[in-house]
Write a protein that holds these residues in place. Structure first.
Motif, PDB file in Angstrom:
ATOM      1  N   GLU A 476     -20.024  14.759  -4.172  1.00 35.96           N
ATOM      2  CA  GLU A 476     -20.904  13.599  -4.320  1.00 35.96           C
ATOM      3  C   GLU A 476     -22.040  14.011  -5.263  1.00 35.96           C
ATOM      4  O   GLU A 476     -22.882  14.828  -4.898  1.00 35.96           O
ATOM      5  N   ASN A 477     -22.065  13.428  -6.459  1.00 33.37           N
ATOM      6  CA  ASN A 477     -22.952  13.930  -7.507  1.00 33.37           C
ATOM      7  C   ASN A 477     -24.377  13.380  -7.425  1.00 33.37           C
ATOM      8  O   ASN A 477     -25.015  13.121  -8.440  1.00 33.37           O
ATOM      9  N   SER A 478     -24.851  13.195  -6.224  1.00 37.52           N
ATOM     10  CA  SER A 478     -26.243  12.825  -5.990  1.00 37.52           C
ATOM     11  C   SER A 478     -26.556  13.197  -4.539  1.00 37.52           C
ATOM     12  O   SER A 478     -25.713  13.015  -3.665  1.00 37.52           O
ATOM     13  N   PRO A 479     -27.748  13.714  -4.264  1.00 37.99           N
ATOM     14  CA  PRO A 479     -28.023  14.295  -2.933  1.00 37.99           C
ATOM     15  C   PRO A 479     -28.502  13.299  -1.893  1.00 37.99           C
ATOM     16  O   PRO A 479     -29.464  13.547  -1.165  1.00 37.99           O
ATOM     17  N   TYR A 480     -27.831  12.157  -1.793  1.00 39.67           N
ATOM     18  CA  TYR A 480     -28.268  11.135  -0.834  1.00 39.67           C
ATOM     19  C   TYR A 480     -28.287  11.640   0.601  1.00 39.67           C
ATOM     20  O   TYR A 480     -29.179  11.301   1.375  1.00 39.67           O
ATOM     21  N   MET A 481     -27.294  12.422   0.982  1.00 38.19           N
ATOM     22  CA  MET A 481     -27.190  12.816   2.387  1.00 38.19           C
ATOM     23  C   MET A 481     -28.419  13.598   2.859  1.00 38.19           C
ATOM     24  O   MET A 481     -28.831  13.483   4.015  1.00 38.19           O
ATOM     25  N   SER A 482     -29.012  14.382   1.972  1.00 32.85           N
ATOM     26  CA  SER A 482     -30.217  15.127   2.377  1.00 32.85           C
ATOM     27  C   SER A 482     -31.370  14.176   2.668  1.00 32.85           C
ATOM     28  O   SER A 482     -32.198  14.433   3.543  1.00 32.85           O
ATOM     29  N   THR A 510     -21.168   7.031  -1.682  1.00 30.83           N
ATOM     30  CA  THR A 510     -22.082   7.336  -0.583  1.00 30.83           C
ATOM     31  C   THR A 510     -22.032   6.241   0.479  1.00 30.83           C
ATOM     32  O   THR A 510     -22.030   6.523   1.687  1.00 30.83           O
ATOM     33  N   ALA A 511     -21.985   4.988   0.033  1.00 31.34           N
ATOM     34  CA  ALA A 511     -21.925   3.873   0.979  1.00 31.34           C
ATOM     35  C   ALA A 511     -20.671   3.972   1.850  1.00 31.34           C
ATOM     36  O   ALA A 511     -20.729   3.730   3.069  1.00 31.34           O
ATOM     37  N   LYS A 512     -19.540   4.362   1.261  1.00 26.94           N
ATOM     38  CA  LYS A 512     -18.292   4.507   2.025  1.00 26.94           C
ATOM     39  C   LYS A 512     -18.403   5.644   3.038  1.00 26.94           C
ATOM     40  O   LYS A 512     -17.973   5.519   4.188  1.00 26.94           O
ATOM     41  N   GLU A 513     -18.980   6.773   2.591  1.00 21.33           N
ATOM     42  CA  GLU A 513     -19.129   7.916   3.487  1.00 21.33           C
ATOM     43  C   GLU A 513     -20.076   7.586   4.635  1.00 21.33           C
ATOM     44  O   GLU A 513     -19.845   7.981   5.790  1.00 21.33           O
ATOM     45  N   CYS A 514     -21.161   6.866   4.326  1.00 22.04           N
ATOM     46  CA  CYS A 514     -22.124   6.502   5.370  1.00 22.04           C
ATOM     47  C   CYS A 514     -21.492   5.580   6.418  1.00 22.04           C
ATOM     48  O   CYS A 514     -21.783   5.706   7.617  1.00 22.04           O
ATOM     49  N   PHE A 521     -27.126   2.641   5.530  1.00 25.59           N
ATOM     50  CA  PHE A 521     -27.270   2.692   4.075  1.00 25.59           C
ATOM     51  C   PHE A 521     -27.151   1.263   3.561  1.00 25.59           C
ATOM     52  O   PHE A 521     -26.388   0.461   4.111  1.00 25.59           O
ATOM     53  N   PRO A 522     -27.924   0.914   2.546  1.00 26.14           N
ATOM     54  CA  PRO A 522     -27.888  -0.475   2.075  1.00 26.14           C
ATOM     55  C   PRO A 522     -26.537  -0.859   1.481  1.00 26.14           C
ATOM     56  O   PRO A 522     -25.790   0.000   1.009  1.00 26.14           O
ATOM     57  N   ALA A 523     -26.218  -2.150   1.491  1.00 24.19           N
ATOM     58  CA  ALA A 523     -24.999  -2.642   0.855  1.00 24.19           C
ATOM     59  C   ALA A 523     -25.140  -2.494  -0.657  1.00 24.19           C
ATOM     60  O   ALA A 523     -26.200  -2.792  -1.226  1.00 24.19           O
ATOM     61  N   ILE A 524     -24.095  -2.010  -1.308  1.00 21.55           N
ATOM     62  CA  ILE A 524     -24.131  -1.774  -2.756  1.00 21.55           C
ATOM     63  C   ILE A 524     -23.328  -2.865  -3.452  1.00 21.55           C
ATOM     64  O   ILE A 524     -22.094  -2.839  -3.495  1.00 21.55           O
ATOM     65  N   ASN A 525     -24.041  -3.854  -3.998  1.00 17.62           N
ATOM     66  CA  ASN A 525     -23.409  -4.947  -4.726  1.00 17.62           C
ATOM     67  C   ASN A 525     -24.057  -5.070  -6.099  1.00 17.62           C
ATOM     68  O   ASN A 525     -25.282  -5.112  -6.213  1.00 17.62           O
ATOM     69  N   LEU A 539     -31.972  -2.633   5.177  1.00 13.11           N
ATOM     70  CA  LEU A 539     -32.188  -3.491   6.333  1.00 13.11           C
ATOM     71  C   LEU A 539     -32.194  -2.648   7.595  1.00 13.11           C
ATOM     72  O   LEU A 539     -31.451  -1.671   7.702  1.00 13.11           O
ATOM     73  N   LYS A 540     -33.042  -3.018   8.534  1.00  9.55           N
ATOM     74  CA  LYS A 540     -33.173  -2.292   9.799  1.00  9.55           C
ATOM     75  C   LYS A 540     -33.514  -0.821   9.520  1.00  9.55           C
ATOM     76  O   LYS A 540     -34.545  -0.514   8.963  1.00  9.55           O
ATOM     77  N   LYS A 541     -32.616   0.104   9.846  1.00  6.71           N
ATOM     78  CA  LYS A 541     -32.921   1.525   9.686  1.00  6.71           C
ATOM     79  C   LYS A 541     -32.577   2.069   8.299  1.00  6.71           C
ATOM     80  O   LYS A 541     -32.926   3.210   7.982  1.00  6.71           O
ATOM     81  N   ALA A 542     -31.897   1.301   7.498  1.00  6.43           N
ATOM     82  CA  ALA A 542     -31.456   1.792   6.177  1.00  6.43           C
ATOM     83  C   ALA A 542     -32.624   1.837   5.192  1.00  6.43           C
ATOM     84  O   ALA A 542     -33.457   0.925   5.159  1.00  6.43           O
ATOM     85  N   PRO A 543     -32.725   2.899   4.376  1.00  8.85           N
ATOM     86  CA  PRO A 543     -33.771   2.954   3.354  1.00  8.85           C
ATOM     87  C   PRO A 543     -33.417   2.044   2.181  1.00  8.85           C
ATOM     88  O   PRO A 543     -32.250   1.703   1.976  1.00  8.85           O
TER      89      PRO A 543
END
Length: 608
Positions: A476-482, A510-514, A521-525, A539-543
């Protein structure tokens, strides 16, 4: 690395950097972070960025200094691996410095800077489909598994533990090794061998010594397997230098390629290289003297490279080598009467795609492979089919990397797709298992979780004495999980994306993995992939995620594709002019989106 320097430079000038609590990096961006955090509280005056830019454009690290750095790794690292070689000999030529400080040194001298988080992935967990245990982070205070919640103090990472008890302290890795670990996606066996060749040429006082000539000839023979050149002259030289010498089995050493295919030739070179490294100083006792210590370092390095880079069926191998493999697999499948089975056809099609890249007539194979991959997904839910339009636009080396990764992904999911082949007495089963075992070993380290009693962790992880880490960009070429680690309670992620290819891919993956990991994680559209500013509301707990691709229509206009081609991933250190140009483009993004960014930050503050 350069893109992040440009982005941070403008973030600082525009007064935006002070709002960041954490700075997380993957792959090349960690090289930028390591260079900036050399200076305490670097973000207070931003002068360190200019120092780093000047170093990248005009400095260098001598081969002698790189060799002695490698020697230190050999002497101090119990788990010496290709990461040590890559870090000492190659990464230092790009970042233009040998940094022997340690990450734990950052604990008390960066109270005004964003807290740095370096990310890698656990290679073993990735291939064992332990997704939660795959993501790994390194910070000044602790190192460990981001989502699984298992950590150790940074200064103790690399030490030996048993059941959670420190039994044997070991030195903490330095920042040069850390950069090699985080930025290993570019690592290439052919590049390493070419560096060894350069190293031998630098031994000018020994260039006529038979032992050094033999080392040089063996390295040339290994390189020949990549280029496909005629090995005949090298064979004659090697056999003359090997005359009277015996191998580990006591038999006379001699290279003979007559009637042998590329696979068997490669095995023969591997065997001779092993014997050479093992017996070198018995054959050449005059080089044992301390005056020739560099030769000892070289022989140990060649031994490790030869040991850890076995003949690989795909990456870097000559066309003849791959054709032999295709023939062998094809013949075996026919003998087993499996030619109508989708499993073997899928493997063969993937091999054919890689093998035909250099002929540039492979586009029809993409369609055939995509047909076979229809409905097949990785355990994470990722679709493996190739985007043909992007494939056509991608440069040759990037295609090879994509094809190699695809083949490995197919092998990793093969038996979940075709369970009927798992226990059958077919060659295809042996082939897939062999493919997975032939993946190069990087980042070997003692496992601090060894023999721990932890029922909520993957039990295979707890049984391993050592673990292996690699560039997180390979997954995953961006460190979202951290940033998504629950304890951090992140409200806003500002994502500067420097990836090649589709700039939205890291977000969608990342959205699929989350979703699979039950992480908010927010919806990616989105509809377009060439904009400079995307907002995905949490939304809610998602940044909330603000996504800023490096190249876009706002900063590149009609030259968007030209810029993507010019700054493709697989090339060496940039010239000063390229660095200045790229930093300018990255900085323009910050200037262009400043007001939008401030509005989003203000909105989140108001919500809080």
């Amino acid at each position: 690395m350069v893109g992040m320097l440009g982005s941070l430079s403008q973030m600082g000038e525009q007064g935006l950097l002070d709002a960041a609590l954490y700075m997380s990096g993957v792959s090349g961006s960690t090289w930028c972070m390591a260079s900036l955090y050399e200076k305490a509280n670097w973000s207070s005056d931003m002068k360190q960025i200019k120092v780093v830019v000047e170093r990248l454009g005009h400095s260098s690290v001598s081969l002698k200094d790189r060799v002695w750095k490698l020697k230190k790794y050999q002497q101090t690292n119990d788990n010496f691996s290709l990461t040590d070689v890559w870090a000492a000999l190659l990464v230092t030529t790009i970042v233009k410095k040998i940094d022997e400080s340690t990450l734990s040194n950052y604990q008390t001298c960066h109270d005004k800077d964003p807290y740095p988080i370096y990310t890698v992935i656990d290679q073993d967990c990735k291939y064992e489909h332990l997704l939660r245990e795959t993501f790994f982070e390194l910070t000044p205070h602790e190192v460990g598994y981001t989502l699984a919640g298992a950590f150790v103090e940074t200064s103790s990472f690399g030490s030996i533990f048993n059941k959670g008890v420190l039994t044997t302290p070991k030195p903490e890795m330095d920042m040069t090794y850390l950069q090699g670990l985080c930025g290993s996606a570019l690592a290439d066996s052919e590049v390493i061998l070419k560096t060894l060749k350069e190293w031998l040429k630098d031994m000018t006082t020994l260039k006529d010594h038979n032992g050094v000539q033999l080392l040089s000839t063996v390295v040339d023979l290994q390189l020949c397997q990549y280029s496909g050149c005629d090995p005949a002259p090298l064979l004659q030289t090697a056999n003359e230098l090997l005359e009277g010498k015996t191998g580990l089995d006591g038999c006379t050493l001699k290279l003979n390629f007559k009637g042998k295919n590329s696979i068997d030739q490669d095995k023969e070179i591997h065997t001779v290289t092993s014997a050479l490294c093992h017996s070198f100083f018995d054959w050449h006792e005059d080089l044992k003297a301390s005056d020739f210590e560099e030769v000892d370092v070289f022989v140990k390095t060649l031994h490790k490279v030869n040991e850890k880079l076995p003949a690989h069926p795909l990456e870097g191998a000559s066309n003849a080598y791959n054709e032999e493999l295709l023939k062998k697999l094809n013949d075996s499948v026919k003998r087993e009467e499996l030619q109508s089975h989708d499993g073997p056809r899928l493997i063969l099609q993937a091999l054919k795609l890689y093998n035909n890249i250099i002929r540039e007539d492979e586009t029809h194979l993409v369609d055939d492979l995509n047909d076979l991959l229809k409905g097949k997904k990785m355990e994470s839910g990722r679709d493996l089919r190739i985007n043909k339009d992007e494939w056509v636009k991608t440069d040759l080396k990037s295609r090879k990397q994509l094809a190699l990764g695809l083949q490995l992904d197919i092998c990793k999911s093969f038996f979940s797709w075709f369970p009927d082949l798992k226990n059958a007495r077919f060659y295809i089963s042996e082939f897939v298992e062999w493919m997975l075992k032939s993946i190069y070993v990087w980042g070997a380290n003692y496992n601090f979780l060894h023999h721990m009693n932890a029922s909520d962790l993957g039990q295979r992880l707890l049984k391993r004495k050592t673990t292996h880490f690699e560039d997180a960009g390979l997954l995953e070429n961006s460190p979202y999980m951290s940033a998504l680690r629950a304890e951090r309670e992140i409200d806003l992620i500002i994502s500067f994306d420097f990836s090649a290819g589709n700039p939205m891919e890291t977000l969608t993956e990342t959205a699929k993995e989350c979703k699979k990991l039950d992480i908010s994680f927010p919806a990616i559209n989105y509809t377009k992939t060439d904009k400079d500013f995307y907002v995905f509301k949490g939304l809610k707990k998602a940044p909330t995620v603000i996504h800023i691709p490096l190249f876009n229509v706002a900063n590149c206009g009609s030259e968007l594709e030209a810029y993507r081609d010019k700054y493709h991933t697989f090339q060496g250190a940039y010239s000063p002019e390229m660095i200045e140009d790229l930093m300018k483009k990255a900085g323009e993004n910050v200037l262009n989106i400043k007001e939008k960014l401030l509005r989003e930050i203000a909105g989140i503050v108001q919500q809080k």
